[in-house]
Write a protein that holds these residues in place. Structure first.
Motif, PDB file in Angstrom:
ATOM      1  N   PHE A 184      -5.551  14.867   1.356  1.00  0.00           N
ATOM      2  CA  PHE A 184      -5.460  13.668   2.174  1.00  0.00           C
ATOM      3  C   PHE A 184      -6.718  12.837   1.945  1.00  0.00           C
ATOM      4  O   PHE A 184      -7.804  13.238   2.320  1.00  0.00           O
ATOM      5  CB  PHE A 184      -5.352  14.020   3.660  1.00  0.00           C
ATOM      6  CG  PHE A 184      -4.880  12.867   4.501  1.00  0.00           C
ATOM      7  CD1 PHE A 184      -3.655  12.919   5.142  1.00  0.00           C
ATOM      8  CD2 PHE A 184      -5.647  11.713   4.645  1.00  0.00           C
ATOM      9  CE1 PHE A 184      -3.200  11.857   5.914  1.00  0.00           C
ATOM     10  CE2 PHE A 184      -5.199  10.643   5.409  1.00  0.00           C
ATOM     11  CZ  PHE A 184      -3.976  10.712   6.038  1.00  0.00           C
ATOM     12  N   HIS A 208      -4.381   6.921   3.185  1.00  0.00           N
ATOM     13  CA  HIS A 208      -2.934   6.822   3.288  1.00  0.00           C
ATOM     14  C   HIS A 208      -2.548   5.554   4.043  1.00  0.00           C
ATOM     15  O   HIS A 208      -3.085   5.267   5.103  1.00  0.00           O
ATOM     16  CB  HIS A 208      -2.369   8.042   4.013  1.00  0.00           C
ATOM     17  CG  HIS A 208      -0.893   7.939   4.256  1.00  0.00           C
ATOM     18  ND1 HIS A 208       0.038   8.195   3.272  1.00  0.00           N
ATOM     19  CD2 HIS A 208      -0.198   7.558   5.350  1.00  0.00           C
ATOM     20  CE1 HIS A 208       1.249   7.989   3.764  1.00  0.00           C
ATOM     21  NE2 HIS A 208       1.131   7.605   5.007  1.00  0.00           N
ATOM     22  N   THR A 265       5.681   7.478   7.937  1.00  0.00           N
ATOM     23  CA  THR A 265       4.843   8.614   7.528  1.00  0.00           C
ATOM     24  C   THR A 265       3.750   8.896   8.557  1.00  0.00           C
ATOM     25  O   THR A 265       2.968   9.823   8.404  1.00  0.00           O
ATOM     26  CB  THR A 265       4.164   8.331   6.176  1.00  0.00           C
ATOM     27  OG1 THR A 265       3.473   7.076   6.279  1.00  0.00           O
ATOM     28  CG2 THR A 265       5.171   8.269   5.049  1.00  0.00           C
ATOM     29  N   ARG A 323       2.466  12.270   7.371  1.00  0.00           N
ATOM     30  CA  ARG A 323       1.144  12.610   6.846  1.00  0.00           C
ATOM     31  C   ARG A 323       0.068  12.593   7.925  1.00  0.00           C
ATOM     32  O   ARG A 323      -0.996  13.178   7.766  1.00  0.00           O
ATOM     33  CB  ARG A 323       0.729  11.631   5.728  1.00  0.00           C
ATOM     34  CG  ARG A 323       1.590  11.620   4.483  1.00  0.00           C
ATOM     35  CD  ARG A 323       1.641  12.953   3.715  1.00  0.00           C
ATOM     36  NE  ARG A 323       0.470  13.807   3.727  1.00  0.00           N
ATOM     37  CZ  ARG A 323      -0.555  13.760   2.873  1.00  0.00           C
ATOM     38  NH1 ARG A 323      -0.562  12.874   1.916  1.00  0.00           N
ATOM     39  NH2 ARG A 323      -1.550  14.606   2.960  1.00  0.00           N
ATOM     40  N   THR A 338      -3.402   1.916   7.876  1.00  0.00           N
ATOM     41  CA  THR A 338      -4.085   2.583   6.777  1.00  0.00           C
ATOM     42  C   THR A 338      -5.078   3.582   7.360  1.00  0.00           C
ATOM     43  O   THR A 338      -5.834   3.240   8.283  1.00  0.00           O
ATOM     44  CB  THR A 338      -4.813   1.561   5.898  1.00  0.00           C
ATOM     45  OG1 THR A 338      -3.827   0.673   5.363  1.00  0.00           O
ATOM     46  CG2 THR A 338      -5.563   2.238   4.752  1.00  0.00           C
TER      47      THR A 338
END
Ligand code: SF4
Lengths: 467, 209
Positions: free
Chosen positions: B4, B7, B71, B98, B145
């Motif tokens: 990660f 993202h 997500t 995520r 983001t």
């Protein structure tokens, strides 16, 4: 330096401090069950890793096994048989002790672990089950973990853990004999909310806790997770020592004396500092029952469904309204007017022999109200045998209860057997979440005596009217 | 485990408090002795019109066209409380989630997320609420983001919201590391501790009856 019990247990097991506030903690015992154990064991072996100390890993079949008399590997939980059989195979391969479906010692993990002396004061024990905190009642550091951590514990005999803060909850005053550990913990959570213990390892203390027997202490610690605590502990005393003496996995021979001497050092020193302290006065406590879909939505059985507090945030107000709608209740309603469809006595919270005795005291010579389905599921084979030897099974069945084989049973709905759509249940379990006991089932958490009284009355009822 | 780093994605608001692991993956949806095959059962009780069914419930946020491909989840307090089942996290991961942003998390769940490449982000309720309002205008274009290196969530208006995360968790997520492997590197240390501990507390090592 004056040290808390929790810190003693922590330091005793701290292999080393890692860079960033985490510690590597030595794990003495791992307990698995068939719902998640086989996945952990299989994932471990698929990565070519071994169980480091299989003689200190145990597994029970409790979560999805059938609890109907005459059961085998077949279960009503979809695909449940595959979980049972793969757990059996994986346990055999790993060389760990499995308490199989009809083993004489089978039962719910948190019931059999103390009962067999597997959990002991001063040990660390983890299990991929959130109610592992129950076992802190014997002065162990025991907590629930995820499957990946179970793999970690089995492969390395350690876990990486962030040290929680410490909180002491002191229960003061004199507890009325009709008020139980279940009522205490429901009251605590209702008063301080389900977030009240978040980030803390809690020590339960005070004259009320000292007065509880070991089984009641297990009930108290059981719901520490509903209080969002890391875990709970209670200082082991003479009651715990007497409880453990002679149990199968308890220290034996020369070990016993050494162990006992050590156990007697396991208490918070006078003047030890806790990050937070709460005192609860128990003098006025009444039997408690939950009315909503969170364990904090609970109040005295003599009370009424509370109104929404206008000071709450928008999200909280919406959640409370949703709880009323889900439960089919209205603010202001007297809890004792709520007719029930079912009554359930069982689960790792309240399925031990003392729980069954308390319920039986209410049921003796009485009948379950017409239309109420009542079920009793002893927590272990041993509890069941003991109950039958005392004739408690007769008290239950003559009152109209089903008498089952040990397991988690309808504590949670896994797609198999459950209570009916929107049925209202008085239950001795620990979670009243939406759908926990069946599709849209409405669960009211209470003590075994309150559940028994409600079964007889046909509506939520005060056990004091029946004792 | 998937790393990660940064993202960007569609964020779906599920602003209830105490969403428990059984709501995330109902026990009846855990059909395989495996970490796989759970994505379909994610939020099954809310996502489909009936228990065990597969007819999408149009009222549920993840079924709404605007939130297609979400997500990131925005949620109320104590997300992931209840049962310790890691299946909840495996289901979220398989679905494609995520990161989850909430005022607080169930403690076991939070750790499970980090071990499976999902970033749990704690932000105040007011911030979560405002993120939800911003994305709701047009979820597909108003993306969030998340920069783990910088430890910040950047909202559609460009405002950055800093969050805390334990350094070990951050490292595990950034590098996609397997904790068992890391710990096994310390086996010498563990064995030395164990020898001494066994001396002190021999009864804990006594073999089975
Ligand atoms: S009895 Fe209920 S709460 Fe306890 S371990 Fe079983 S399923 Fe979990």
């Amino acid at each position: 330096m004056a040290t808390t019990l929790f810190e003693k247990l922590w330091l005793e097991h701290e292999v080393e401090q890692l860079d960033d506030g985490d510690s590597l903690i030595y794990i003495d015992r791992v307990f698995l069950h068939e719902r998640t154990g086989s996945v952990a064991l299989e994932s471990l072996s698929s990565e070519g890793r071994k169980v480091r100390a299989p003689e200190r890993v145990f597994c029970s079949m409790d979560h999805i096994v059938d609890t109907l008399p005459g059961r085998g590997d077949e279960t009503m939980v979809p695909a449940g048989t595959a979980f049972i059989q793969s757990t059996r195979q994986a346990s055999r391969q790993a060389g760990i002790r499995l308490f199989d479906v009809n083993d004489a010692d089978q039962g719910i993990v948190h019931v059999i672990s103390p009962e067999l002396g597997i959990v002991q004061p001063g040990c660390t024990l983890v299990c991929p089950d959130s109610h592992t905190c129950s076992q802190g009642a014997l002065g162990a550091l025991a907590w629930g973990i995820g499957s990946s951590q179970a793999e970690h514990a089995m492969a390395t005999s350690t876990l990486v853990v962030k040290k929680p803060r410490t909180m002491r909850v002191t229960f003061r005053g004199e507890l009325s004999p009709t008020v139980t550990a279940k009522d205490l913990i429901l009251h605590l959570i209702a008063r301080y909310t389900t977030a009240g213990g978040s980030g803390y390892a809690i020590e339960f203390a005070g004259e009320v806790v000292e007065g509880l027997d070991v089984e009641a202490r297990l009930t108290l610690c059981n719901m520490a997770v509903e209080f969002s605590a890391f875990t709970a502990v209670i200082a082991p005393d003479q009651k715990v020592i007497d409880y453990l003496r002679g149990r199968e996995y308890a220290p034996a021979g020369a070990d016993w004396g050494r162990a006992e001497a050590f156990w007697r050092t396991l208490h918070s020193d006078p003047g030890a500092h806790f990050d937070r302290e709460i005192e609860v006065d128990c003098g006025e406590l009444a039997p408690c029952v939950s009315w909503g879909t969170s364990p904090q939505q609970a109040c005295a059985i003599t009370g009424a469904v509370p109104e929404i507090d206008p000071g709450l945030s928008e999200t909280d107000r919406a959640s409370q309204q949703r709880a009323y709608d889900y439960m089919g209740i209205a603010p202001g309603q007297d809890l004792r007017t709520l007719a029930i469809d079912a009554a359930f006595i069982g689960s790792c919270t309240n399925s031990r022999i003392s729980d069954l005795r308390r319920a039986a005291d209410v049921l003796r010579g009485r009948k379950v109200a017409p239309g109420v389905r009542a079920i009793c599921v002893p927590g272990s084979q041993r509890v069941k045998r003991e109950a039958e030897a005392e004739g408690l099974d007769k008290v239950f069945t003559e009152a109209g209860f089903e008498w089952r084989e040990p397991g988690c049973s309808m504590c949670f709905f896994a797609g198999g057997e459950s209570f009916g759509f929107r049925q209202r249940i008085a239950t001795s379990t620990n979670r009243n979440f939406e759908g926990r006991q069946g599709p849209e089932a409405r669960s009211h958490l209470a003590s075994p005596a309150t559940v028994a009284a409600s079964a007889v009355a046909g509506h939520l009822a005060d056990p004091r009217d029946y004792l | 485990m998937e790393k990660f780093l940064i993202h960007s994605g569609v964020a779906a608001p599920l602003l209830r408090v105490n969403i428990d692991t059984d709501a995330i993956i109902p026990s009846r949806e855990m059909k395989l002795v495996s970490k796989k095959g759970l994505g379909e059962g994610l939020f099954a009780g809310w996502r489909y019109t009936e228990a065990g069914g597969r007819t999408p419930n149009p009222g549920f946020v993840l079924n709404q066209p605007g939130y297609k491909g979400a997500t990131i989840l925005l949620s109320g307090r104590n997300f992931g409380c209840g049962s310790s089942r890691e299946h909840a996290v495996w289901a979220l991961a398989e679905y494609g989630i995520r990161a989850i942003i909430a005022p607080s998390f169930g403690v076991i769940f939070q750790g499970n997320c980090e071990r499976n490449g999902i970033l749990p982000i704690v932000l105040p309720e007011t911030v979560v609420q405002s993120l939800a309002t911003q994305v709701a205008a047009d979820p597909q274009s108003q993306r969030l983001t998340i920069d783990l290196q910088q430890q910040s969530v950047i909202d559609p208006q460009g405002t950055a919201h800093a969050f805390d995360i334990a350094p070990s968790s951050r490292q595990m997520l950034l590098e996609g590391l397997d904790q068992i492997g890391l710990t096994l590197n310390r086996l010498d240390r563990i064995e030395a501790f164990e020898r001494d501990f066994r001396e002190r507390r021999p009864w804990l090592f006594a073999t089975n009856p």
